[in-house]
Write a protein that holds these residues in place. Sequence first.
Motif, short mmCIF file in Angstrom:
data_model
loop_
_atom_site.label_atom_id
_atom_site.label_comp_id
_atom_site.label_asym_id
_atom_site.label_seq_id
_atom_site.Cartn_x
_atom_site.Cartn_y
_atom_site.Cartn_z
N ARG A 1 -2.27 2.04 67.11
CA ARG A 1 -2.77 2.66 65.87
C ARG A 1 -1.71 2.70 64.78
O ARG A 1 -2.02 2.94 63.63
N ASN A 2 -0.45 2.47 65.17
CA ASN A 2 0.65 2.74 64.24
C ASN A 2 1.33 1.49 63.71
O ASN A 2 2.37 1.58 63.06
N ARG A 3 0.78 0.31 63.99
CA ARG A 3 1.38 -0.90 63.46
C ARG A 3 0.30 -1.97 63.33
O ARG A 3 -0.78 -1.87 63.91
N ASP A 4 0.63 -3.02 62.54
CA ASP A 4 -0.30 -4.12 62.34
C ASP A 4 0.46 -5.43 62.40
O ASP A 4 1.65 -5.47 62.74
N GLU A 5 -0.21 -6.53 62.07
CA GLU A 5 0.43 -7.85 62.17
C GLU A 5 1.65 -7.96 61.27
O GLU A 5 2.62 -8.64 61.60
N ALA A 6 1.63 -7.30 60.12
CA ALA A 6 2.80 -7.34 59.23
C ALA A 6 4.01 -6.71 59.91
O ALA A 6 5.15 -7.18 59.72
N ASP A 7 3.80 -5.67 60.69
CA ASP A 7 4.91 -5.05 61.41
C ASP A 7 5.45 -5.99 62.48
O ASP A 7 6.67 -6.09 62.67
N VAL A 8 4.55 -6.68 63.17
CA VAL A 8 5.00 -7.66 64.18
C VAL A 8 5.87 -8.73 63.52
O VAL A 8 6.93 -9.08 64.02
N ARG A 9 5.41 -9.23 62.37
CA ARG A 9 6.18 -10.28 61.68
C ARG A 9 7.55 -9.75 61.25
O ARG A 9 8.56 -10.45 61.34
N GLY A 10 7.59 -8.51 60.79
CA GLY A 10 8.87 -7.94 60.38
C GLY A 10 9.81 -7.73 61.55
O GLY A 10 11.02 -8.01 61.46
N ILE B 1 9.77 -9.28 64.50
CA ILE B 1 10.12 -10.47 65.28
C ILE B 1 11.24 -11.28 64.63
O ILE B 1 11.94 -12.03 65.31
N ARG B 2 11.45 -11.12 63.34
CA ARG B 2 12.47 -11.93 62.68
C ARG B 2 13.85 -11.26 62.70
O ARG B 2 14.84 -11.84 62.26
N HIS B 3 13.94 -10.05 63.26
CA HIS B 3 15.21 -9.33 63.25
C HIS B 3 16.16 -9.89 64.31
O HIS B 3 15.73 -10.23 65.41
N PRO B 4 17.44 -10.00 64.02
CA PRO B 4 18.38 -10.57 65.01
C PRO B 4 18.54 -9.73 66.27
O PRO B 4 19.04 -10.24 67.27
N ALA B 5 18.14 -8.47 66.23
CA ALA B 5 18.26 -7.62 67.43
C ALA B 5 17.07 -7.76 68.36
O ALA B 5 17.04 -7.15 69.43
N ALA C 1 7.28 -17.82 70.29
CA ALA C 1 7.98 -18.97 69.69
C ALA C 1 7.26 -19.42 68.42
O ALA C 1 7.90 -19.73 67.41
N GLY C 2 5.93 -19.45 68.46
CA GLY C 2 5.17 -19.83 67.27
C GLY C 2 5.39 -18.88 66.12
O GLY C 2 5.53 -19.30 64.96
N ALA C 3 5.43 -17.58 66.43
CA ALA C 3 5.65 -16.60 65.36
C ALA C 3 7.03 -16.74 64.75
O ALA C 3 7.21 -16.60 63.53
N ILE C 4 8.04 -17.03 65.58
CA ILE C 4 9.39 -17.21 65.06
C ILE C 4 9.44 -18.45 64.16
O ILE C 4 10.03 -18.44 63.07
N VAL C 5 8.81 -19.54 64.60
CA VAL C 5 8.78 -20.75 63.77
C VAL C 5 8.07 -20.49 62.45
O VAL C 5 8.52 -20.92 61.37
N ASP C 6 6.96 -19.76 62.49
CA ASP C 6 6.25 -19.44 61.25
C ASP C 6 7.11 -18.63 60.30
O ASP C 6 7.08 -18.84 59.09
#
Length: 438
Positions: A380-389, A391-395, A427-432
């Motif tokens: 309930r507390n996150r959406d696809e935009a949060d996943v994208r944010g 997943i790109r973090h170096p940690a 892997a696909g999300a990281i490439v995107d």
Amino acid sequence: MFDILIEGGRVIDGSGLPWYSADVGIEGERLTAIGRLAHARARTRLDARGKVVCPGFVDAHVHGDLALLADPLHEPAVRQGVTTYVLGQDGVAMAPGSDATIAYMRRYTAGFSGIYELPQRWNSLAEYLALFERRCAINVCCLVPNGNVRMEAMGLETRAPTADELKHMRRLVREAMEQGAVGLSSGLDYIPSRYASEAELAALCEEIAPFGGVYVTHMRRYDPEGVLGSMDEVFRIGALAGCAVHISHFNSRADLVLPHLDAARRRGVDATYDLYCYLAGSTILGMIALPAEVQEGGPEPTLRRLRDPAIRAALAQGFAGPRGPLETVRLGFIAAPEYRRHEGQSLAQAAAESGKSVAEFVCDVLLASDLAVGCVVPHRNRDEADVRGLIRHPAMMAGSDGIFVGMASFGASAPAPELYRHFGITAGAIVDNVKAKL
């Protein structure tokens, strides 16, 4: 002569540098050469043109503790390129422990660990790790679950440990680290892990620090109102113990948690996290549906309470209040054969089909299944935009949170998707994300 020569692939070596075209030579169990090896002799040659050749993936959070013993070939991992599991997650796992502790953990976590008749027996972490040595298709490393050592020292008591009990717990953690553990895990929603205080966890982490161990935690809260305080507790534990920290399944709002994480990392906190790329999580139904006090004392007292009409009435009132939308929780695994037709349904659907309220259905299905009910909870507390944010973090590290019960394992119509596609999606999300930056 090479045993295997992989020719013409795009090599990604894990250093962070761009891919390059090369051949990879293998002798026995080791890579022995990378370069232009077309003229070398080899017993087996594999054409990798147009394909990526890279180190195996590490699943940083997965519940394969029993499943890997039952299925050592383990195609759900191998077919995604996963070659290492980090086991012992969430403070409630399979080693170390006495027979009684391991029996409790197998029963309590059956909703996500599975119900397997295994010939293997173990108590120490060394004995548990030895069961995988050259006997399964992937590598294994293991955390020390804080709930296991707490139970060894003081059973399922909810209080703080005495000095002697804490000394006992510290000794058990140290022994497990000496036997090859890679850190300490906690699951601060699960029993008895949830009873540990910040000070208790910091004391146990002092035992992993000399070994370079990592404190890995399912935090107390992930919701927007509580996540920053929970993160601060994790950071303080790491600072007090002098160890790195890692947040499990970081399911929260990227705009809220990442600035807080970055600030801590700038202060010198060695903090990382794992993530999966779908907007739901798997757990045991009792954990999300029952108040902690109903679960005190373990399975038998919990089952007695679920038979008590007064407690059932109180639970019904609680379900009608602001505990959360249980109606949308989906049943992933049900041990009781007579209820298994409801696997895949929401609690609302299953209750309606049974002619019961949600509260009645929850109590009855848990009783019939000896508490072994797994479920899938929409976020309930996150959406696809949060996943994208996130997943790109170096940690970030990839962790499937994969479970091997219900669906695929027990004959229902479809496998749990995170088991078979998580690393491809990641892997696909990281490439995107990379493409979006170009």
